[in-house]
Design a protein around this motif. Sequence first.
Motif, mmCIF file in Angstrom:
data_model
loop_
_atom_site.group_PDB
_atom_site.id
_atom_site.type_symbol
_atom_site.label_atom_id
_atom_site.label_comp_id
_atom_site.label_asym_id
_atom_site.label_seq_id
_atom_site.Cartn_x
_atom_site.Cartn_y
_atom_site.Cartn_z
ATOM 1 N N TRP A 191 0.870 -1.182 0.000
ATOM 2 C CA TRP A 191 0.000 0.000 0.000
ATOM 3 C C TRP A 191 0.900 1.223 0.000
ATOM 4 O O TRP A 191 1.495 1.555 1.010
ATOM 5 N N TYR A 192 0.992 1.869 -1.143
ATOM 6 C CA TYR A 192 1.784 3.094 -1.245
ATOM 7 C C TYR A 192 0.865 4.263 -0.896
ATOM 8 O O TYR A 192 0.172 4.810 -1.730
ATOM 9 N N ARG A 193 0.861 4.622 0.380
ATOM 10 C CA ARG A 193 -0.066 5.653 0.853
ATOM 11 C C ARG A 193 0.556 7.052 0.816
ATOM 12 O O ARG A 193 0.010 7.966 0.216
ATOM 13 N N ARG A 194 1.669 7.237 1.460
ATOM 14 C CA ARG A 194 2.283 8.556 1.555
ATOM 15 C C ARG A 194 3.806 8.420 1.454
ATOM 16 O O ARG A 194 4.372 7.434 1.912
ATOM 17 N N ALA A 195 4.466 9.422 0.912
ATOM 18 C CA ALA A 195 5.928 9.455 0.888
ATOM 19 C C ALA A 195 6.383 10.862 1.250
ATOM 20 O O ALA A 195 6.988 11.575 0.448
ATOM 21 N N TYR A 196 6.061 11.283 2.479
ATOM 22 C CA TYR A 196 6.370 12.628 2.943
ATOM 23 C C TYR A 196 7.679 12.658 3.735
ATOM 24 O O TYR A 196 8.013 11.711 4.439
ATOM 25 N N ASN A 197 8.394 13.769 3.603
ATOM 26 C CA ASN A 197 9.585 14.040 4.408
ATOM 27 C C ASN A 197 10.674 12.986 4.254
ATOM 28 O O ASN A 197 11.360 12.634 5.225
ATOM 29 N N ILE A 198 10.833 12.468 3.033
ATOM 30 C CA ILE A 198 11.937 11.539 2.780
ATOM 31 C C ILE A 198 13.257 12.241 3.114
ATOM 32 O O ILE A 198 13.468 13.401 2.781
ATOM 33 N N GLY A 199 14.148 11.526 3.779
ATOM 34 C CA GLY A 199 15.447 12.094 4.124
ATOM 35 C C GLY A 199 15.400 13.115 5.240
ATOM 36 O O GLY A 199 16.290 13.970 5.337
ATOM 37 N N LYS A 200 14.409 13.021 6.104
ATOM 38 C CA LYS A 200 14.286 13.980 7.207
ATOM 39 C C LYS A 200 15.554 13.980 8.068
ATOM 40 O O LYS A 200 16.035 12.929 8.478
#
Length: 334
Positions: free
Chosen positions: A73-82
Amino acid sequence: MNKILIITHTADNFSIEKVTEYIEQNNCEVIRFDVDLYPLQNNLSTVFQNGEWVSILETPNTKYRLDDISSIWYRRAYNIGKGLKDEMDSKFYGAAMGEIRNTLFGFFESVDAYSLGKPSIYRRLDSKEEQLKIADKLGLTIPATCITNNPEEAKKFIVKHQNVVAKMQTGFAIYEDGVENVVFTNVVSEDKLEELDSLLYCPMQFQQMIQKKKELRITIVGRDVYAFEIDSQQSEDAKIDWRKDGINLINKWNRTELPSHIEEKLLELLDVYHVDYGAIDMIVSPEDEYYFIEINAAGEFFWLDNLTEGNLISKSIADVLCDKASRRNNMVMA
């Protein structure tokens, strides 16, 4: 036991927990991949050797094998590399982030299992123009529309239709002093025509303003259709864009039934895109004409889910992921 991989981030809302509960009731295991912890805390490795592909996710607590998952389930991809920006020389940051995103999205695209959402699908559905053209071909009614960066074209369109709204095609937001200011849908009148010269720098979408008897938010999961309506005209702030007063209206949505021909065309729309999730916005005019506005590939659903008995939208998502409900086959090597 089948393994379900959920792609999200640490600040996501409680809908993840609701879907997880139903997945576990289906006797499946949930693996949660919070992308904001990658790469500083989560490690992802894919290795091909001896004729075998093996993918490993290592979180702060557990090590998972991902090459044998049954669905994703690809829901969200936020703040990658935080946090990465504070850990490395700034001259390397941009290049490193490009490599990080390419690695993550490359993995998500290549998983040879059923996927509810993918980065490539989200990118395609970002095209509001394609959405409208497909909806029109399917026989759905759409408002008169103009997408342009030409001020003169926009002015002609506004003069012709008089009542026109302007909107951005993306989640357009302006940041001032660390505060996010979302650009909502707004009315453009003839006395504002001179302000349109700035279109030269940034295109916009203009549409004939449809008078609203009610607004609809329709969440489709597989073949399950959950339609809700609201009288947005009860709130002065929400008359043009209900999101402006979304918090106060959050419990005022009501479950409704769609005309069968509208429901069939919306399901056909998902067939065209070959997706099993879509959050669709429509307007019903005082003449009971149904106008398609847009479909959101990863549109939020939690507030509507709470208005169903037993969080039925979450259950439908879990059933699709666990292959216990009808779904459109989109496996990479299918």
